[in-house]
Scaffold this active site. Structure first.
Site, PDB file in Angstrom:
ATOM      1  N   ASP A 168       0.857  -1.186   0.000  1.00 23.41           N
ATOM      2  CA  ASP A 168       0.000   0.000   0.000  1.00 23.41           C
ATOM      3  C   ASP A 168       0.897   1.242   0.000  1.00 23.41           C
ATOM      4  O   ASP A 168       1.807   1.361   0.822  1.00 23.41           O
ATOM      5  CB  ASP A 168      -0.897  -0.024   1.247  1.00 23.41           C
ATOM      6  CG  ASP A 168      -1.949   1.069   1.216  1.00 23.41           C
ATOM      7  OD1 ASP A 168      -3.142   0.731   1.200  1.00 23.41           O
ATOM      8  OD2 ASP A 168      -1.569   2.253   1.211  1.00 23.41           O
ATOM      9  N   ASP A 188      -4.084   2.363  -4.831  1.00 22.30           N
ATOM     10  CA  ASP A 188      -2.723   2.351  -4.289  1.00 22.30           C
ATOM     11  C   ASP A 188      -2.396   1.087  -3.495  1.00 22.30           C
ATOM     12  O   ASP A 188      -1.439   1.078  -2.741  1.00 22.30           O
ATOM     13  CB  ASP A 188      -2.471   3.606  -3.430  1.00 22.30           C
ATOM     14  CG  ASP A 188      -2.975   3.468  -2.014  1.00 22.30           C
ATOM     15  OD1 ASP A 188      -3.991   2.773  -1.801  1.00 22.30           O
ATOM     16  OD2 ASP A 188      -2.337   4.045  -1.119  1.00 22.30           O
ATOM     17  N   GLU A 189      -3.202   0.031  -3.668  1.00 22.40           N
ATOM     18  CA  GLU A 189      -2.868  -1.184  -2.926  1.00 22.40           C
ATOM     19  C   GLU A 189      -3.077  -2.446  -3.751  1.00 22.40           C
ATOM     20  O   GLU A 189      -3.944  -2.497  -4.620  1.00 22.40           O
ATOM     21  CB  GLU A 189      -3.638  -1.275  -1.602  1.00 22.40           C
ATOM     22  CG  GLU A 189      -5.094  -1.537  -1.758  1.00 22.40           C
ATOM     23  CD  GLU A 189      -5.814  -1.665  -0.420  1.00 22.40           C
ATOM     24  OE1 GLU A 189      -6.902  -1.072  -0.294  1.00 22.40           O
ATOM     25  OE2 GLU A 189      -5.316  -2.355   0.488  1.00 22.40           O
TER      26      GLU A 189
HETATM   27  P1  TTP Z   1      -5.228   4.893   1.625  1.00 21.09           P
HETATM   28  O1  TTP Z   1      -4.209   3.888   1.186  1.00 21.09           O
HETATM   29  O2  TTP Z   1      -6.281   4.446   2.581  1.00 21.09           O
HETATM   30  O3  TTP Z   1      -4.510   6.126   2.323  1.00 21.09           O
HETATM   31  P2  TTP Z   1      -3.163   6.844   1.942  1.00 21.09           P
HETATM   32  O4  TTP Z   1      -2.429   6.135   0.853  1.00 21.09           O
HETATM   33  O5  TTP Z   1      -3.429   8.283   1.674  1.00 21.09           O
HETATM   34  O6  TTP Z   1      -2.340   6.777   3.297  1.00 21.09           O
HETATM   35  P3  TTP Z   1      -1.716   5.470   3.989  1.00 21.09           P
HETATM   36  O7  TTP Z   1      -1.985   4.304   3.102  1.00 21.09           O
HETATM   37  O8  TTP Z   1      -0.246   5.773   4.122  1.00 21.09           O
HETATM   38  O9  TTP Z   1      -2.394   5.379   5.312  1.00 21.09           O
HETATM   39  O10 TTP Z   1      -5.961   5.482   0.369  1.00 21.09           O
HETATM   40  C1  TTP Z   1      -5.283   5.710  -0.866  1.00 21.09           C
HETATM   41  C2  TTP Z   1      -5.786   6.980  -1.513  1.00 21.09           C
HETATM   42  O11 TTP Z   1      -7.186   6.912  -1.709  1.00 21.09           O
HETATM   43  C3  TTP Z   1      -5.541   8.225  -0.662  1.00 21.09           C
HETATM   44  O12 TTP Z   1      -4.264   8.796  -0.891  1.00 21.09           O
HETATM   45  C4  TTP Z   1      -6.660   9.121  -1.089  1.00 21.09           C
HETATM   46  C5  TTP Z   1      -7.785   8.190  -1.503  1.00 21.09           C
HETATM   47  N1  TTP Z   1      -8.813   8.138  -0.446  1.00 21.09           N
HETATM   48  C6  TTP Z   1      -9.897   9.004  -0.540  1.00 21.09           C
HETATM   49  O13 TTP Z   1     -10.015   9.781  -1.488  1.00 21.09           O
HETATM   50  N2  TTP Z   1     -10.835   8.972   0.476  1.00 21.09           N
HETATM   51  C7  TTP Z   1     -10.741   8.138   1.555  1.00 21.09           C
HETATM   52  O14 TTP Z   1     -11.611   8.171   2.453  1.00 21.09           O
HETATM   53  C8  TTP Z   1      -9.615   7.252   1.633  1.00 21.09           C
HETATM   54  C9  TTP Z   1      -9.458   6.313   2.817  1.00 21.09           C
HETATM   55  C10 TTP Z   1      -8.684   7.292   0.615  1.00 21.09           C
HETATM   56 MG    MG Z   2      -2.155   4.089   0.953  1.00 21.47          MG
END
Ligand code: TTP
Ligand code: MG
Length: 353
Positions: free
Chosen positions: A9, A107-108
């Site tokens: 991720d 992103d995962e």
């Molecule tokens: P995540 O992987 O949940 O979050 P992140 O990559 O920003 O942070 P980390 O993994 O380090 O905790 O989500 C990936 C992307 O998806 C995030 O950058 C923005 C988008 N997203 C939203 O638009 N709304 C949301 O509620 C979430 C959880 C994510």
């Molecule tokens: Mg992320």
């Protein structure tokens, strides 16, 4: 058979991409999402970088709250074209590391590494993968490795940011025991509240409740809660997972009961979602309408059609009925309306209904 699953991720994905494009932001709090409008903005935070998280800012927080927590943060709009493009490039790299790969979101991803002989090899592979992404993209990712998707994902979450955590099968029980129950994916605020009333806040305490009791409290999902507390998850890695749903939302500048505002915005969403769905080659079977009222009270209704459709008139009439019902049942001003189509199938040419 022993499985070895890797979860990857990207760290603060949208924010990291903005930092990469604007090196002067490094070390400063960055918030990506709706416009804050000096605290009067109405949308939510998409994500915040780790600097901004120190102020308590996180995904899905109202942007006005984020502004009040840290007015000096750098607030940026969502640049989805960029994120989609880079996501595609990252996933091309990720896919090279195993023929069995599930892209779980922008992103995962999950990789099945069961062909490797042991966890040490999997760890080496994860280091290589993280390195390749860093070299090619100048972006950091976190990886978790475990016996299934559940353990791998929790490992990633615990190792963030820019980490790598391997949880071997014999370590799973001790690894999970001290975690708060909200660290288990799928345990949301409602479940946690019910368990909290029974003085259960961590996984070790959750394990003390037997299956029958969990089923009495939570019905069918009792089994899944029981299994999560023990790190059990048999779900397979689904390669090339298809698009599951397509949708859009609109947040009004000010809460409104004006039918012209509400139905005007809804009509635009309807057209755009319909076009997007057909454009991606799908017909739909389930229509979901969401309506958020003043105070963040959010309602959703779904309608599943008798058969798949691509017909705009059916979509408009079914979804408008649901929206009208919301408005009749609740007299508060409306903050947001949204539409999502799911149960998608590949559209057959000449399939008009
Ligand atoms: P995540 O992987 O949940 O979050 P992140 O990559 O920003 O942070 P980390 O993994 O380090 O905790 O989500 C990936 C992307 O998806 C995030 O950058 C923005 C988008 N997203 C939203 O638009 N709304 C949301 O509620 C979430 C959880 C994510
Ligand atoms: Mg992320």
């Amino acid at each position: 058979m022993q499985r070895i699953i890797l979860h990857l991720d990207m760290d603060a994905f949208f924010a990291q991409l903005e930092e990469r494009a604007n090196p002067q932001f490094k070390g400063k709090p960055v918030v990506v999402g709706a416009e804050p409008k000096a605290g009067r903005g109405r949308g939510v935070v998409s994500t915040a970088n780790y600097e901004a998280r120190k102020y308590g800012i996180h995904s899905a927080l109202p942007i006005s709250k984020a502004y009040s927590l840290c007015p000096e943060a750098i607030f940026l709009p969502v640049n989805m074209d960029l994120y989609l493009r880079v996501s595609g490039q990252i996933m091309e790299t990720v896919k090279k590391y195993s023929p069995i790969c599930q892209i779980a979101s922008l992103d995962e991803a999950y990789l099945d590494l069961s062909h490797l002989t042991d966890y040490a090899q999997a760890e080496t592979l994860a280091k290589k993968l993280k390195n390749e992404i860093l070299e090619k993209q100048k972006l950091t990712a976190t990886c978790g490795i475990g016996q299934n998707k559940l353990v791998a994902k929790i490992a990633t979450n615990q190792a963030k940011p820019n980490g790598l955590l391997v949880v071997r099968p014999e370590e799973v029980s001790d690894f999970l025991a001290p975690l708060g129950i909200r660290e288990l994916p799928g345990i949301g605020p409602k479940t946690a509240e019910i368990l909290g009333r029974l003085n259960i806040t961590n996984v070790l305490q959750l394990r003390k409740i037997d299956l029958v009791q969990l089923e009495n409290i939570f019905g069918k999902s009792g089994v899944s809660i029981y299994q999560k507390a023990r790190g059990i998850d048999d779900s397979p890695i689904l390669s090339d997972e298809p698009v599951k749903s397509i949708g859009q939302e609109h947040t009004f500048e000010t809460d409104t009961r004006d039918p012209e505002d509400i139905f005007g915005a809804f009509e635009r969403i309807l057209k755009s979602v319909h076009q997007d769905t057909l454009g991606q080659g799908f017909s739909f079977k389930t229509i979901t309408v969401v309506c958020r009222f003043r105070g963040f009270e959010t309602h959703t209704k779904s309608k599943t059609l008798g058969k798949s459709s691509s017909d705009f008139k059916i979509l408009r009439s079914e979804s408008t009925k649901m929206l009208l019902k919301f408005l009749m049942e609740n007299l508060k001003p409306v903050r947001l309306v949204g539409l999502r189509l799911s149960n998608l199938s590949n559209l057959k040419l000449n399939d008009k209904s």
